[in-house]
Enzyme design. Structure first.
Site, mmCIF file in Angstrom:
data_model
loop_
_atom_site.group_PDB
_atom_site.id
_atom_site.type_symbol
_atom_site.label_atom_id
_atom_site.label_comp_id
_atom_site.label_asym_id
_atom_site.label_seq_id
_atom_site.Cartn_x
_atom_site.Cartn_y
_atom_site.Cartn_z
ATOM 1 N N CYS A 1 0.845 -1.186 0.000
ATOM 2 C CA CYS A 1 0.000 0.000 0.000
ATOM 3 C C CYS A 1 0.886 1.244 0.000
ATOM 4 O O CYS A 1 1.971 1.242 0.567
ATOM 5 C CB CYS A 1 -0.941 0.096 1.204
ATOM 6 S SG CYS A 1 -1.983 -1.348 1.409
ATOM 7 N N ARG B 1 3.067 -0.101 -5.375
ATOM 8 C CA ARG B 1 2.978 -0.672 -4.027
ATOM 9 C C ARG B 1 1.674 -1.439 -3.810
ATOM 10 O O ARG B 1 1.489 -2.069 -2.761
ATOM 11 C CB ARG B 1 3.079 0.438 -2.976
ATOM 12 C CG ARG B 1 4.353 1.245 -3.059
ATOM 13 C CD ARG B 1 4.370 2.318 -2.007
ATOM 14 N NE ARG B 1 4.521 1.749 -0.689
ATOM 15 C CZ ARG B 1 5.684 1.456 -0.122
ATOM 16 N NH1 ARG B 1 6.807 1.698 -0.762
ATOM 17 N NH2 ARG B 1 5.736 0.935 1.073
ATOM 18 N N TRP C 1 -3.200 -2.734 -1.597
ATOM 19 C CA TRP C 1 -3.004 -4.144 -1.928
ATOM 20 C C TRP C 1 -3.661 -4.895 -0.777
ATOM 21 O O TRP C 1 -3.174 -4.857 0.348
ATOM 22 C CB TRP C 1 -1.524 -4.477 -2.026
ATOM 23 C CG TRP C 1 -1.236 -5.857 -2.530
ATOM 24 C CD1 TRP C 1 -1.154 -6.247 -3.832
ATOM 25 C CD2 TRP C 1 -0.960 -7.025 -1.748
ATOM 26 N NE1 TRP C 1 -0.867 -7.593 -3.904
ATOM 27 C CE2 TRP C 1 -0.737 -8.094 -2.643
ATOM 28 C CE3 TRP C 1 -0.899 -7.281 -0.378
ATOM 29 C CZ2 TRP C 1 -0.450 -9.373 -2.212
ATOM 30 C CZ3 TRP C 1 -0.613 -8.572 0.052
ATOM 31 C CH2 TRP C 1 -0.387 -9.598 -0.871
ATOM 32 N N ASN D 1 -0.667 2.186 5.880
ATOM 33 C CA ASN D 1 0.113 1.138 5.232
ATOM 34 C C ASN D 1 0.666 0.257 6.341
ATOM 35 O O ASN D 1 1.227 0.770 7.303
ATOM 36 C CB ASN D 1 1.245 1.794 4.421
ATOM 37 C CG ASN D 1 2.274 0.795 3.924
ATOM 38 O OD1 ASN D 1 1.972 -0.376 3.738
ATOM 39 N ND2 ASN D 1 3.490 1.266 3.701
ATOM 40 N N GLY D 2 0.465 -1.069 6.221
ATOM 41 C CA GLY D 2 0.998 -1.964 7.253
ATOM 42 C C GLY D 2 -0.094 -2.897 7.745
ATOM 43 O O GLY D 2 -1.149 -3.020 7.120
ATOM 44 N N GLU E 1 15.212 -17.687 -12.318
ATOM 45 C CA GLU E 1 14.765 -16.307 -12.536
ATOM 46 C C GLU E 1 13.945 -16.207 -13.838
ATOM 47 O O GLU E 1 12.935 -15.499 -13.889
ATOM 48 C CB GLU E 1 15.992 -15.380 -12.548
ATOM 49 C CG GLU E 1 15.737 -13.934 -12.926
ATOM 50 C CD GLU E 1 14.800 -13.173 -11.985
ATOM 51 O OE1 GLU E 1 14.342 -13.735 -10.982
ATOM 52 O OE2 GLU E 1 14.484 -12.020 -12.302
ATOM 53 N N LYS F 1 10.125 -14.924 -13.973
ATOM 54 C CA LYS F 1 9.703 -13.799 -14.820
ATOM 55 C C LYS F 1 8.533 -14.216 -15.689
ATOM 56 O O LYS F 1 7.547 -13.504 -15.808
ATOM 57 C CB LYS F 1 10.848 -13.319 -15.736
ATOM 58 C CG LYS F 1 11.982 -12.574 -15.089
ATOM 59 C CD LYS F 1 11.669 -11.153 -14.695
ATOM 60 C CE LYS F 1 11.142 -11.107 -13.295
ATOM 61 N NZ LYS F 1 12.064 -10.942 -12.208
ATOM 62 N N GLU G 1 5.254 -14.778 -13.585
ATOM 63 C CA GLU G 1 4.631 -13.633 -12.916
ATOM 64 C C GLU G 1 4.009 -12.644 -13.900
ATOM 65 O O GLU G 1 3.028 -11.998 -13.568
ATOM 66 C CB GLU G 1 5.546 -12.949 -11.905
ATOM 67 C CG GLU G 1 6.762 -12.257 -12.424
ATOM 68 C CD GLU G 1 7.670 -11.711 -11.311
ATOM 69 O OE1 GLU G 1 7.217 -11.482 -10.182
ATOM 70 O OE2 GLU G 1 8.864 -11.505 -11.600
ATOM 71 N N HIS H 1 14.988 -37.067 -12.808
ATOM 72 C CA HIS H 1 14.420 -37.529 -11.537
ATOM 73 C C HIS H 1 12.973 -37.075 -11.350
ATOM 74 O O HIS H 1 12.488 -37.020 -10.226
ATOM 75 C CB HIS H 1 15.288 -37.045 -10.370
ATOM 76 C CG HIS H 1 16.676 -37.594 -10.421
ATOM 77 N ND1 HIS H 1 16.945 -38.935 -10.306
ATOM 78 C CD2 HIS H 1 17.868 -36.991 -10.622
ATOM 79 C CE1 HIS H 1 18.252 -39.144 -10.418
ATOM 80 N NE2 HIS H 1 18.832 -37.976 -10.616
ATOM 81 N N LYS I 1 4.895 -4.717 -5.823
ATOM 82 C CA LYS I 1 6.352 -4.669 -5.876
ATOM 83 C C LYS I 1 6.982 -4.715 -4.493
ATOM 84 O O LYS I 1 8.020 -5.316 -4.285
ATOM 85 C CB LYS I 1 6.788 -3.393 -6.599
ATOM 86 C CG LYS I 1 8.281 -3.354 -6.809
ATOM 87 C CD LYS I 1 8.666 -2.574 -8.011
ATOM 88 C CE LYS I 1 10.120 -2.803 -8.358
ATOM 89 N NZ LYS I 1 10.354 -4.146 -8.901
#
Ligand code: G6P
Length: 610
Positions: free
Chosen positions: A2, A27, A74, A99-100, A483, A487, A490, A506, A605
């Protein structure tokens, strides 16, 4: 997560709040809202969806005021609804953004309900609004009511509050979430991050844990956690507006991928200028501290964790020190065995990822006092809690999928590796000079890899209709496969997994058929022949291979085996160069699938919740 922003001025602050929220959207972006005090009343506009939707509503209502707060959300407590969007209001008189996470919100909700407060949302935040109102009703002014309220809250918060009864000030509080004050001329601001207010001022004060502050048009007073006035230093932010704007690019992710040669050059500037790996790169006390280190424990999340996974190969091979890398959210909750001679390295683009911060605190509680942070945001919480710091100079990274932060983190980690090797007597002058030269050439090699974009865009057409993809790598390139898979999943929402190529037989080989594209990172290193054998295993089962290899490696295309050649093998820095094509592959696949590249669904993010 947020983002919050607030302003008090002699002019209409609504455009400032909306522009600020657009810059804070990274955010969180599931709903947004603003509240203002005007003509003795609180007015509020909230909408689910992006800030632009809330902006249209605010325009339609001709919202205009000299005092206001805004929030981009968020969702954590309570679904994505307009009723759960901030600001939250108590008794039509005060409005609050937060925020939090408030951990004791249930107990507070129960208490406030008994006092007659009626809750309109499922959020933890609404508790704070009513709590402040309750303290006001006991005779406290807005600041004192905020200070009394935060003493009763457990958890993390950055809060901004306005009240129709006190139209000439805003009060704010910070604990565990970032909050800074922007100092203007006859106007003042508050924000989660400087990008939100940089269009208005560059003069900022970073609030500290436990601080509360009062903003009027003409001044700012900050109070420490004991309620006493404190002086906090003023900083001049060097964030440029250009770094926050898209320019000729279609997406921030694309811009940030292409900024990598510059970001890498900026990050390594001090190393190249010194022509050597000096402990001072990591801070004043680095030499003494790093000399005592006999192992490294890396803690991070997401892409930053994969940077740590690359570093593990480097640190053990080059510096000769044992190195473990662990996901921060796992480390923080297990009974770890501490070795205080090990260096704790936290890696974080934002410097505020809660799990990484908490893992650092936990490590300290176990007796670790040698701490180093690799971070992209100056003055953020994690570097501030660390004794040594290496700042990557990637510039603002806005796309949710991390790109230039990752490659610049790798430069920082390589510098750490070489410095530890030097202090351990394992880096002779010739090798050091070779590493410096390799770094010097790196931006050009990365640019060559970027030039492969048209070929990679053609490949992406083959990935666009797929549901699944597999990424393979070995050794130091295995984390690059991880990575690449991260990418792709997401931003394109294609299910992608990465395996060390030797592990294929395996289990994952059972998944391979003509519908499963297999991406292979196959540079010309000592493992190339092994990787080739693994590729045969895929081909023999009808799998289609998409291979990234170096210009000077000795294999070509054949049926079902597509090859793109990155520049000549760059030696030890090869993982950095091989990151570029997997970033571009994910970007172009997402583009073709029409997803929201910079703001993928369900993500944010900056993850300041568990
Ligand atoms: C989020 C972001 C990722 C990032 C991770 C860790 O999940 O979407 O891009 O890698 O957090 O963030 P940090 O700021 O600590 O590097």
């Amino acid at each position: 997560m947020c983002g919050i922003v607030g302003a008090i001025a002699g002019r209409d602050v609504v455009p400032v709040l909306i522009e600020g929220l657009k810059r804070l959207e990274y955010r969180g972006y599931d709903s947004a809202g603003i509240a203002v005090v005007v003509d003795g009343a609180v007015r509020r506009v909230r909408r689910t969806g992006r800030v632009s939707e809330m902006e249209a509503a605010a325009r339609a209502e001709h919202l205009s005021a000299p005092l206001g707060i805004g929030h981009t959300r968020w969702a954590t407590h309570g679904g994505v609804t307009e009723g759960n969007a901030h600001p939250h209001i108590s008794h039509d008189s005060l409005a609050l953004v937060h925020n939090g996470i408030i951990e004791n919100h249930e107990a507070q909700r129960e208490r406030l309900t008994k006092l007659g407060y009626v809750f309109e949302s499922q959020t933890d935040t609404e508790v704070i609004a009513h709590l402040i109102h309750h303290h006001q009703s006991q005779g406290l002014d807005l600041l004192a009511a905020l200070q009394a309220s935060v003493r009763e809250l457990d958890g993390a918060y950055a809060i901004a509050v306005i009240d129709k009864g006190e139209p000439d000030r805003m009060v704010v509080a910070r604990m565990g979430c970032p909050l800074l004050v922007g100092l203007g001329d006859g106007e003042n601001f508050v924000a989660s991050d400087v990008s939100a207010i940089v269009q208005a001022t560059r003069r900022v004060i970073f609030l500290e844990e436990g601080d509360t502050a009062v903003l009027t048009r003409d001044g700012v007073q900050v109070y420490g956690d004991d309620g006493q006035l404190v002086a906090r230093a003023e900083h001049l932010s060097d964030v440029s507006l250009a770094s926050l704007e898209l320019g000729p690019y279609r997406h921030f992710m694309q811009k940030e991928i292409h900024e990598q040669p510059r970001a890498l050059a900026d990050t390594m500037e001090a190393i190249i200028d010194a022509g050597a790996f000096e402990p001072a790169l990591f801070g004043k006390e680095a030499e003494g501290l790093l000399r005592e280190v006999d192992g490294v424990q890396i803690l991070a999340c997401g892409t930053s964790y994969y940077a740590g996974a690359v570093a593990r190969y480097w640190i053990e091979a080059i510096a000769g020190l044992p190195c473990t890398v662990e996901i921060a959210s796992e480390y923080r909750y297990r009974k770890a065995v501490a070795n205080p001679r090990h260096l704790i390295v936290t890696i974080s683009q934002s410097g505020e990822t809660l799990d990484t911060m908490e893992a650092l605190k936990y490590a300290k509680s176990l007796g670790h006092d040698k701490t180093l942070s690799i971070c992209n945001v100056p003055e953020s919480a994690i570097p501030r809690a660390s004794r040594l710091v290496f700042y990557t100079r990637a510039g603002a990274e806005i796309g949710v999928a991390s790109t230039k932060a990752f490659t610049t983190q790798l430069v920082g980690l390589f510098a750490l590796t070489a410095t530890l090797a030097k202090l351990n007597g394992r880096l002779d002058a010739e090798t050091e000079a070779g590493y410096i030269e390799a770094l010097r050439r790196l931006p050009v090699s990365v640019q060559h890899a970027l030039n492969l974009e048209p070929q990679i865009a053609v490949w992406s057409e083959k990935f666009t209709p797929k549901q699944h993809a597999l990424f393979l790598g070995r050794g130091v390139h295995y984390p690059i496969a991880l990575e690449g898979a991260l990418k792709l999943k997401e931003i394109s929402y294609i299910h992608a997994e990465a395996y060390p190529a030797g592990e294929l037989k395996h289990g994952p080989l059972a998944l391979v058929d003509a519908d499963m594209p297999v991406v292979v990172i196959a540079p010309k290193d000592s493992l190339l022949e092994k990787v080739k054998s693994n590729m045969q295993e895929v081909r023999a089962r009808g799998g289609e291979l998409f291979v990234f290899t170096d210009a000077d490696s000795n294999f070509g295309e054949s049926e079902g085996v597509h090859v793109i050649r990155t520049p000549r093998h760059v030696g030890v820095l090869s993982p950095i160069v091989h990151t570029i094509p997997v970033q571009l592959l994910a970007y172009h696949t997402a583009l073709a699938r029409g997803t929201d590249v910079d703001k993928p669904r369900n993500l944010a993010k900056s993850v300041t919740v568990e």
